[in-house]
Write a protein that holds these residues in place. Structure first.
Motif, PDB file in Angstrom:
ATOM      1  N   GLY A  83     -32.865  11.347  18.483  1.00 45.34           N
ATOM      2  CA  GLY A  83     -32.351  10.937  19.769  1.00 45.34           C
ATOM      3  C   GLY A  83     -30.972  11.450  20.103  1.00 45.34           C
ATOM      4  N   GLY A  84     -30.535  12.500  19.417  1.00 43.08           N
ATOM      5  CA  GLY A  84     -29.236  13.065  19.701  1.00 43.08           C
ATOM      6  C   GLY A  84     -28.089  12.272  19.108  1.00 43.08           C
ATOM      7  N   GLN A  85     -28.360  11.233  18.308  1.00 38.81           N
ATOM      8  CA  GLN A  85     -27.309  10.470  17.652  1.00 38.81           C
ATOM      9  C   GLN A  85     -26.222  10.058  18.633  1.00 38.81           C
ATOM     10  OE1 GLN A  85     -27.281   9.834  13.919  1.00 38.81           O
ATOM     11  NE2 GLN A  85     -29.338  10.019  14.697  1.00 38.81           N
ATOM     12  N   HIS A  86     -26.566   9.227  19.578  1.00 35.13           N
ATOM     13  CA  HIS A  86     -25.661   8.666  20.572  1.00 35.13           C
ATOM     14  C   HIS A  86     -25.282   9.681  21.646  1.00 35.13           C
ATOM     15  CE1 HIS A  86     -25.388   6.394  16.914  1.00 35.13           C
ATOM     16  NE2 HIS A  86     -24.474   7.172  16.400  1.00 35.13           N
ATOM     17  N   GLY A  87     -25.918  10.843  21.664  1.00 30.33           N
ATOM     18  CA  GLY A  87     -25.596  11.856  22.655  1.00 30.33           C
ATOM     19  C   GLY A  87     -26.563  11.810  23.821  1.00 30.33           C
ATOM     20  N   GLU A 104     -29.188  -3.715  18.619  1.00 32.36           N
ATOM     21  CA  GLU A 104     -27.818  -3.428  19.033  1.00 32.36           C
ATOM     22  C   GLU A 104     -27.191  -2.343  18.156  1.00 32.36           C
ATOM     23  OE1 GLU A 104     -24.040  -6.210  20.312  1.00 32.36           O
ATOM     24  OE2 GLU A 104     -24.927  -6.541  18.333  1.00 32.36           O
ATOM     25  N   HIS A 105     -27.654  -2.236  16.919  1.00 34.37           N
ATOM     26  CA  HIS A 105     -27.147  -1.224  15.999  1.00 34.37           C
ATOM     27  C   HIS A 105     -27.878   0.112  16.128  1.00 34.37           C
ATOM     28  CE1 HIS A 105     -25.255  -4.315  12.988  1.00 34.37           C
ATOM     29  NE2 HIS A 105     -24.818  -4.464  14.241  1.00 34.37           N
ATOM     30  N   GLY A 106     -28.881   0.179  17.004  1.00 34.31           N
ATOM     31  CA  GLY A 106     -29.593   1.437  17.206  1.00 34.31           C
ATOM     32  C   GLY A 106     -30.997   1.485  16.649  1.00 34.31           C
ATOM     33  N   ALA A 107     -31.544   0.346  16.211  1.00 33.99           N
ATOM     34  CA  ALA A 107     -32.883   0.334  15.637  1.00 33.99           C
ATOM     35  C   ALA A 107     -33.960   0.398  16.719  1.00 33.99           C
ATOM     36  CB  ALA A 107     -33.089  -0.922  14.783  1.00 33.99           C
ATOM     37  N   VAL A 108     -35.112   0.938  16.344  1.00 34.99           N
ATOM     38  CA  VAL A 108     -36.339   0.859  17.136  1.00 34.99           C
ATOM     39  C   VAL A 108     -37.229  -0.171  16.461  1.00 34.99           C
ATOM     40  CG1 VAL A 108     -38.463   2.066  17.776  1.00 34.99           C
ATOM     41  CG2 VAL A 108     -36.246   3.183  18.097  1.00 34.99           C
ATOM     42  N   TYR A 116     -33.722   3.585  10.702  1.00 31.43           N
ATOM     43  CA  TYR A 116     -33.421   2.627  11.762  1.00 31.43           C
ATOM     44  C   TYR A 116     -34.686   2.250  12.538  1.00 31.43           C
ATOM     45  CZ  TYR A 116     -28.351   2.697  11.220  1.00 31.43           C
ATOM     46  OH  TYR A 116     -27.065   2.549  10.727  1.00 31.43           O
ATOM     47  N   VAL A 117     -35.759   1.952  11.814  1.00 30.77           N
ATOM     48  CA  VAL A 117     -37.011   1.506  12.424  1.00 30.77           C
ATOM     49  C   VAL A 117     -37.459   0.217  11.742  1.00 30.77           C
ATOM     50  CG1 VAL A 117     -39.472   1.990  12.722  1.00 30.77           C
ATOM     51  CG2 VAL A 117     -37.788   3.766  13.212  1.00 30.77           C
ATOM     52  N   PRO A 128     -25.556   0.151  21.714  1.00 34.91           N
ATOM     53  CA  PRO A 128     -24.246  -0.447  22.016  1.00 34.91           C
ATOM     54  C   PRO A 128     -23.236  -0.284  20.888  1.00 34.91           C
ATOM     55  CG  PRO A 128     -26.032  -1.966  22.564  1.00 34.91           C
ATOM     56  CD  PRO A 128     -26.634  -0.856  21.755  1.00 34.91           C
ATOM     57  N   GLU A 129     -23.717  -0.288  19.624  1.00 29.38           N
ATOM     58  CA  GLU A 129     -22.813  -0.196  18.484  1.00 29.38           C
ATOM     59  C   GLU A 129     -23.221   0.967  17.577  1.00 29.38           C
ATOM     60  OE1 GLU A 129     -22.419  -3.899  16.418  1.00 29.38           O
ATOM     61  OE2 GLU A 129     -21.818  -5.019  18.203  1.00 29.38           O
ATOM     62  N   PRO A 130     -22.963   2.191  18.000  1.00 35.49           N
ATOM     63  CA  PRO A 130     -23.346   3.336  17.178  1.00 35.49           C
ATOM     64  C   PRO A 130     -22.610   3.339  15.849  1.00 35.49           C
ATOM     65  CG  PRO A 130     -21.929   4.018  18.989  1.00 35.49           C
ATOM     66  CD  PRO A 130     -22.295   2.599  19.246  1.00 35.49           C
ATOM     67  N   GLY A 131     -23.343   3.645  14.796  1.00 32.09           N
ATOM     68  CA  GLY A 131     -22.757   3.687  13.464  1.00 32.09           C
ATOM     69  C   GLY A 131     -22.837   2.388  12.705  1.00 32.09           C
ATOM     70  N   ALA A 132     -23.260   1.304  13.362  1.00 29.80           N
ATOM     71  CA  ALA A 132     -23.389   0.022  12.671  1.00 29.80           C
ATOM     72  C   ALA A 132     -24.601   0.068  11.742  1.00 29.80           C
ATOM     73  CB  ALA A 132     -23.529  -1.117  13.676  1.00 29.80           C
ATOM     74  N   PRO A 133     -24.591  -0.682  10.640  1.00 24.24           N
ATOM     75  CA  PRO A 133     -25.652  -0.560   9.625  1.00 24.24           C
ATOM     76  C   PRO A 133     -26.937  -1.257  10.009  1.00 24.24           C
ATOM     77  CG  PRO A 133     -24.107  -2.255   8.970  1.00 24.24           C
ATOM     78  CD  PRO A 133     -23.533  -1.634  10.229  1.00 24.24           C
TER      79      PRO A 133
END
Length: 228
Positions: free
Chosen positions: A74-78, A138-142, A167-168, A213-218
């Motif tokens: 997904g472009g890593q927040h891009g 919120e941390h980027g998971a699907v 992150y799934v 919303p919080e890129p890089g969060a675990p």
């Protein structure tokens, strides 16, 4: 300079080049040649073509490697990478932390108030708590959810899609409005079967995508014990 008599008695002068110890010419002679022929001197000072080619190849390799890691999920927040058709979007979602249960308007939720502790990403055989899963979104998971009565072969396909994705989250979900539903923060896609290619597109577009919303969060170190 040496002098000697030739065959007719005339004096012959022989000039010999002076050499330093070891047979090497003095550096000042090379400097004089360089002044007389600056082009040759410049050529000697250039790095060899093999060195230049190696630097170019290394730079291209690093650029390609960087591009790969920035576009693989997904472009890593891009920029958003080719989202599938049929994705619903939702805005103005609260990000408040709460300790009790939340009555979400979506089923499953795509954001909103959530538990302070996120759910560990991975595959679960039983339903998981909405409030923890939303924190993971919120941390980027699907979050891939499926109806509990989904055929086993369809569940196996979903497990394959989730395997190796850091992150799934995959879990069954009671009263799901479609056989399979994929969710990320603020976006959701309903699917009629696990084999739909749109699911893979969704993961690639939104796993740690630009909506995060919080890129890089675990997505580890929270609660939950996903299957290996």
């Amino acid at each position: 300079m040496d002098r000697y008599l030739g065959l007719e008695g005339e004096q012959v002068v022989s000039t010999r080049s002076t050499k330093t110890a070891g047979g090497a010419r003095p550096n000042n002679q090379r400097n004089r040649r360089d002044r007389r022929n600056p082009v040759a001197a410049a050529r000697r000072s250039r790095p060899p073509w093999s060195t230049i080619a190696s630097i170019v190849v290394l730079a291209l390799f690093i650029a390609g490697l960087t591009t790969y890691f920035l576009t693989r999920t997904g472009g890593q927040h891009g920029q958003l990478q080719n989202p599938p058709l049929g994705v619903q979007t939702f805005a103005n979602l609260s990000r408040d932390h709460v300790t009790g249960p939340v009555n979400y308007s979506r089923n499953p939720p795509v954001g909103g108030p959530h538990n302070p502790v996120w759910l560990n990403c991975g595959t679960y055989a039983s339903p998981v708590a909405n409030e923890n899963a939303v924190h993971s979104l919120e941390h980027g998971a699907v979050w891939i959810t499926y109806q509990p009565n989904l055929p086993a072969n369809q569940v196996s396909i979903l497990r394959g899609d989730a395997q190796g994705q850091p992150y799934v989250i995959l879990s069954p979900y009671p009263d799901l409005p479609a056989p399979v539903v994929a969710s990320a923060w603020g976006v959701q896609l309903r699917l009629s079967a696990a084999s739909e290619p749109r699911l893979t597109q969704f993961i690639r577009a939104y796993e740690r995508g630009p909506q995060t919303p919080e890129p890089g969060a675990p997505c580890r170190g929270g609660v939950g014990d996903p299957q290996p």
